[in-house]
Write a protein that holds these residues in place. Structure first.
Motif, PDB file in Angstrom:
ATOM      1  N   ARG A  51       0.811  -1.221   0.000  1.00 40.00           N
ATOM      2  CA  ARG A  51       0.000   0.000   0.000  1.00 40.00           C
ATOM      3  C   ARG A  51       0.843   1.270   0.000  1.00 40.00           C
ATOM      4  NH1 ARG A  51      -5.017  -1.678  -1.555  1.00 40.00           N
ATOM      5  NH2 ARG A  51      -5.587  -3.562  -0.400  1.00 40.00           N
ATOM      6  N   SER A  52       2.155   1.134   0.078  1.00 45.37           N
ATOM      7  CA  SER A  52       2.997   2.333   0.094  1.00 45.37           C
ATOM      8  C   SER A  52       2.874   3.115  -1.210  1.00 45.37           C
ATOM      9  CB  SER A  52       4.460   1.954   0.339  1.00 45.37           C
ATOM     10  OG  SER A  52       4.964   1.161  -0.731  1.00 45.37           O
ATOM     11  N   ASN A  53       2.500   2.407  -2.271  1.00 45.95           N
ATOM     12  CA  ASN A  53       2.326   3.063  -3.563  1.00 45.95           C
ATOM     13  C   ASN A  53       1.055   3.921  -3.616  1.00 45.95           C
ATOM     14  OD1 ASN A  53       4.649   1.776  -4.601  1.00 45.95           O
ATOM     15  ND2 ASN A  53       3.458  -0.063  -5.050  1.00 45.95           N
ATOM     16  N   GLU A  54       0.140   3.661  -2.662  1.00 47.69           N
ATOM     17  CA  GLU A  54      -1.103   4.414  -2.619  1.00 47.69           C
ATOM     18  C   GLU A  54      -0.984   5.681  -1.776  1.00 47.69           C
ATOM     19  OE1 GLU A  54      -4.255   1.890  -1.327  1.00 47.69           O
ATOM     20  OE2 GLU A  54      -3.672   0.242  -2.662  1.00 47.69           O
ATOM     21  N   TYR A  55       0.139   5.828  -1.092  1.00 43.26           N
ATOM     22  CA  TYR A  55       0.341   6.962  -0.198  1.00 43.26           C
ATOM     23  C   TYR A  55       0.738   8.202  -1.005  1.00 43.26           C
ATOM     24  CZ  TYR A  55       2.089   9.635   3.812  1.00 43.26           C
ATOM     25  OH  TYR A  55       2.308  10.596   4.773  1.00 43.26           O
ATOM     26  N   ASN A  56      -0.080   9.239  -0.917  1.00 37.27           N
ATOM     27  CA  ASN A  56       0.182  10.495  -1.623  1.00 37.27           C
ATOM     28  C   ASN A  56       1.074  11.373  -0.750  1.00 37.27           C
ATOM     29  OD1 ASN A  56       0.092  13.063  -2.848  1.00 37.27           O
ATOM     30  ND2 ASN A  56      -1.940  12.658  -3.694  1.00 37.27           N
ATOM     31  N   ALA A  57       2.388  11.331  -1.017  1.00 33.79           N
ATOM     32  CA  ALA A  57       3.350  12.045  -0.173  1.00 33.79           C
ATOM     33  C   ALA A  57       3.096  13.551  -0.166  1.00 33.79           C
ATOM     34  CB  ALA A  57       4.772  11.757  -0.653  1.00 33.79           C
ATOM     35  N   GLU A  58       2.784  14.107  -1.322  1.00 33.63           N
ATOM     36  CA  GLU A  58       2.557  15.550  -1.409  1.00 33.63           C
ATOM     37  C   GLU A  58       1.339  15.981  -0.588  1.00 33.63           C
ATOM     38  OE1 GLU A  58       2.254  16.718  -5.438  1.00 33.63           O
ATOM     39  OE2 GLU A  58       4.311  16.154  -5.966  1.00 33.63           O
ATOM     40  N   LYS A  59       0.370  15.091  -0.507  1.00 32.23           N
ATOM     41  CA  LYS A  59      -0.880  15.433   0.175  1.00 32.23           C
ATOM     42  C   LYS A  59      -0.807  15.185   1.677  1.00 32.23           C
ATOM     43  CE  LYS A  59      -5.851  14.501  -0.008  1.00 32.23           C
ATOM     44  NZ  LYS A  59      -6.931  13.723  -0.677  1.00 32.23           N
ATOM     45  N   TYR A  60      -0.135  14.095   2.098  1.00 32.55           N
ATOM     46  CA  TYR A  60      -0.225  13.658   3.492  1.00 32.55           C
ATOM     47  C   TYR A  60       1.056  13.801   4.312  1.00 32.55           C
ATOM     48  CZ  TYR A  60      -4.590  11.461   1.983  1.00 32.55           C
ATOM     49  OH  TYR A  60      -5.838  11.230   1.491  1.00 32.55           O
ATOM     50  N   GLU A  61       2.225  13.768   3.671  1.00 32.05           N
ATOM     51  CA  GLU A  61       3.477  13.681   4.419  1.00 32.05           C
ATOM     52  C   GLU A  61       3.646  14.809   5.427  1.00 32.05           C
ATOM     53  OE1 GLU A  61       7.500  13.678   2.417  1.00 32.05           O
ATOM     54  OE2 GLU A  61       7.209  11.539   2.810  1.00 32.05           O
ATOM     55  N   ALA A  62       3.464  16.050   5.011  1.00 29.35           N
ATOM     56  CA  ALA A  62       3.619  17.192   5.914  1.00 29.35           C
ATOM     57  C   ALA A  62       2.604  17.138   7.051  1.00 29.35           C
ATOM     58  CB  ALA A  62       3.475  18.501   5.140  1.00 29.35           C
ATOM     59  N   GLU A 174      -1.134  -4.490   5.944  1.00 28.61           N
ATOM     60  CA  GLU A 174      -0.709  -3.815   4.718  1.00 28.61           C
ATOM     61  C   GLU A 174      -0.919  -2.303   4.760  1.00 28.61           C
ATOM     62  OE1 GLU A 174      -4.575  -4.607   1.847  1.00 28.61           O
ATOM     63  OE2 GLU A 174      -3.070  -6.191   2.063  1.00 28.61           O
ATOM     64  N   TYR A 175      -1.816  -1.827   5.652  1.00 32.09           N
ATOM     65  CA  TYR A 175      -2.034  -0.386   5.801  1.00 32.09           C
ATOM     66  C   TYR A 175      -1.266   0.206   6.989  1.00 32.09           C
ATOM     67  CZ  TYR A 175      -5.768  -0.204   2.317  1.00 32.09           C
ATOM     68  OH  TYR A 175      -6.490  -0.247   1.147  1.00 32.09           O
ATOM     69  N   PHE A 176      -0.474  -0.629   7.658  1.00 28.16           N
ATOM     70  CA  PHE A 176       0.287  -0.172   8.825  1.00 28.16           C
ATOM     71  C   PHE A 176       1.757  -0.078   8.454  1.00 28.16           C
ATOM     72  CE2 PHE A 176       2.256  -0.629  13.057  1.00 28.16           C
ATOM     73  CZ  PHE A 176       1.535   0.329  13.749  1.00 28.16           C
ATOM     74  N   LEU A 177       2.173   1.118   8.015  1.00 29.17           N
ATOM     75  CA  LEU A 177       3.535   1.341   7.556  1.00 29.17           C
ATOM     76  C   LEU A 177       4.168   2.501   8.315  1.00 29.17           C
ATOM     77  CD1 LEU A 177       2.870   1.156   3.699  1.00 29.17           C
ATOM     78  CD2 LEU A 177       3.544  -0.713   5.217  1.00 29.17           C
ATOM     79  N   ARG A 178       5.425   2.339   8.679  1.00 26.70           N
ATOM     80  CA  ARG A 178       6.143   3.395   9.402  1.00 26.70           C
ATOM     81  C   ARG A 178       6.207   4.663   8.552  1.00 26.70           C
ATOM     82  NH1 ARG A 178      11.915   1.638  11.223  1.00 26.70           N
ATOM     83  NH2 ARG A 178      12.164   1.531   8.956  1.00 26.70           N
ATOM     84  N   MET A 212      11.061  -5.740  -0.406  1.00 27.56           N
ATOM     85  CA  MET A 212      10.250  -4.563  -0.735  1.00 27.56           C
ATOM     86  C   MET A 212      10.943  -3.281  -0.282  1.00 27.56           C
ATOM     87  SD  MET A 212       6.505  -5.960   0.475  1.00 27.56           S
ATOM     88  CE  MET A 212       5.994  -7.646   0.130  1.00 27.56           C
ATOM     89  N   LYS A 213      10.409  -2.180  -0.713  1.00 25.22           N
ATOM     90  CA  LYS A 213      10.949  -0.870  -0.332  1.00 25.22           C
ATOM     91  C   LYS A 213      10.811  -0.652   1.169  1.00 25.22           C
ATOM     92  CE  LYS A 213       8.521   2.728  -1.347  1.00 25.22           C
ATOM     93  NZ  LYS A 213       7.816   3.786  -2.111  1.00 25.22           N
ATOM     94  N   SER A 214      11.895  -0.202   1.796  1.00 19.54           N
ATOM     95  CA  SER A 214      11.884   0.043   3.236  1.00 19.54           C
ATOM     96  C   SER A 214      11.168   1.353   3.546  1.00 19.54           C
ATOM     97  CB  SER A 214      13.314   0.103   3.771  1.00 19.54           C
ATOM     98  OG  SER A 214      13.317   0.352   5.157  1.00 19.54           O
ATOM     99  N   MET A 215      10.433   1.365   4.679  1.00 16.43           N
ATOM    100  CA  MET A 215       9.712   2.552   5.097  1.00 16.43           C
ATOM    101  C   MET A 215      10.574   3.374   6.067  1.00 16.43           C
ATOM    102  SD  MET A 215       6.736   2.440   3.583  1.00 16.43           S
ATOM    103  CE  MET A 215       7.721   1.911   2.173  1.00 16.43           C
ATOM    104  N   PRO A 216      10.926   4.612   5.733  1.00 18.18           N
ATOM    105  CA  PRO A 216      11.791   5.418   6.601  1.00 18.18           C
ATOM    106  C   PRO A 216      11.066   5.888   7.865  1.00 18.18           C
ATOM    107  CG  PRO A 216      10.981   6.735   4.778  1.00 18.18           C
ATOM    108  CD  PRO A 216      10.515   5.336   4.525  1.00 18.18           C
ATOM    109  N   PRO A 217      11.810   6.223   8.924  1.00 20.51           N
ATOM    110  CA  PRO A 217      11.180   6.722  10.156  1.00 20.51           C
ATOM    111  C   PRO A 217      10.638   8.124   9.975  1.00 20.51           C
ATOM    112  CG  PRO A 217      13.571   6.815  10.324  1.00 20.51           C
ATOM    113  CD  PRO A 217      13.264   6.080   9.048  1.00 20.51           C
ATOM    114  N   TYR A 218       9.867   8.586  10.965  1.00 17.76           N
ATOM    115  CA  TYR A 218       9.257   9.910  10.900  1.00 17.76           C
ATOM    116  C   TYR A 218      10.312  11.010  10.927  1.00 17.76           C
ATOM    117  CZ  TYR A 218       4.495   8.242  11.508  1.00 17.76           C
ATOM    118  OH  TYR A 218       3.289   7.638  11.326  1.00 17.76           O
ATOM    119  N   PHE A 219      11.240  10.892  11.927  1.00 20.21           N
ATOM    120  CA  PHE A 219      12.157  11.994  12.149  1.00 20.21           C
ATOM    121  C   PHE A 219      13.611  11.549  11.886  1.00 20.21           C
ATOM    122  CE2 PHE A 219       8.705  12.234  15.371  1.00 20.21           C
ATOM    123  CZ  PHE A 219       7.971  13.226  14.736  1.00 20.21           C
TER     124      PHE A 219
END
Length: 219
Positions: A51-62, A174-178, A212-219
């Motif tokens: 599901r990482s491909n469904e994550y809209n970084a521009e919309k949600y990341e900030a 699948e929806y629980f990603l760091r 698979m692609k690794s999920m980076p931490p928040y900070f």
């Protein structure tokens, strides 16, 4: 004499019925795909979708980073016993998956990764010390100390356990990603009651998160 004969026959038939029942149970156990009680055996389903491909970084990341910073700044003083600071910022009640995201980030801030932590790839988490997790983590974040209740919540929200490999004992969804806080809002609480049949593990079908692609931490 006739009565005695009937009693004798009655007592002789009892063990025969028990033997017949025992033979039937043995036959059931030998049948493939069935439990000892003759029920159809259920297996853990590992139908993982990235599901990482469904994550809209521009919309949600900030927004996700801001939300996490607000939560941490409000909750950390409370965990450290500073009631004066924490009372000024009321932490809203969150659904279990979101609280789980916050907890995993906060334990890293507090250096408690030896108790519970994200997996290296950020697609699941593992409880490393069950006793300390119950007493030191659950009591603070989930207001309970029974590990069985925590695991029940994981099952209700559709988390799956890993039974082999380097991530053995960990849980994933699948929806629980760091770092993808917004995706956790898609995790829905199941309303279906259990059928009292414990699903058997199917380790051969478990996803390979290290491919698979690794999920980076928040900070």
């Amino acid at each position: 004499m006739h009565t005695t004969h009937l009693l004798h026959d009655h007592h002789m038939t009892v063990p025969l019925r028990k033997d017949a029942k025992r033979i039937k149970q043995k036959r059931i156990k030998k049948l493939p795909g069935l439990t000892a009680n003759g029920k159809v055996r259920q297996f853990v389903k590992h139908t993982y979708v990235d599901r990482s491909n469904e994550y809209n970084a521009e919309k949600y990341e900030a927004d996700d980073e801001k939300e996490m910073e607000i939560y941490c700044s409000a909750y950390l003083p409370k965990l450290n016993g500073d009631q004066k600071k924490s009372s000024a910022q009321v932490v809203k009640r969150k659904a279990f998956p979101l609280k789980l995201q916050y907890m995993l980030t906060l334990v890293e801030e507090q250096g408690m990764q030896r108790i519970v932590s994200w997996l290296p790839h950020g697609r699941g988490f593992i409880i490393r010390d069950a006793e300390k997790f119950s007493l030191e983590v659950m009591a603070k974040y989930f207001r309970q100390t029974k590990l069985s209740s925590f695991v029940r919540q994981l099952n209700i929200y559709g988390f799956t356990r890993i039974y082999q490999g380097k991530d053995k004992g960990a849980y994933y969804h699948e929806y629980f990603l760091r770092g993808k806080l917004s995706l956790s809002t898609s995790i829905v609480r199941s309303k279906v009651k259990g059928n009292k049949i414990r699903a058997a593990s199917s380790p051969d079908d478990e996803p390979d998160f290290y491919a698979m692609k690794s999920m980076p931490p928040y900070f």
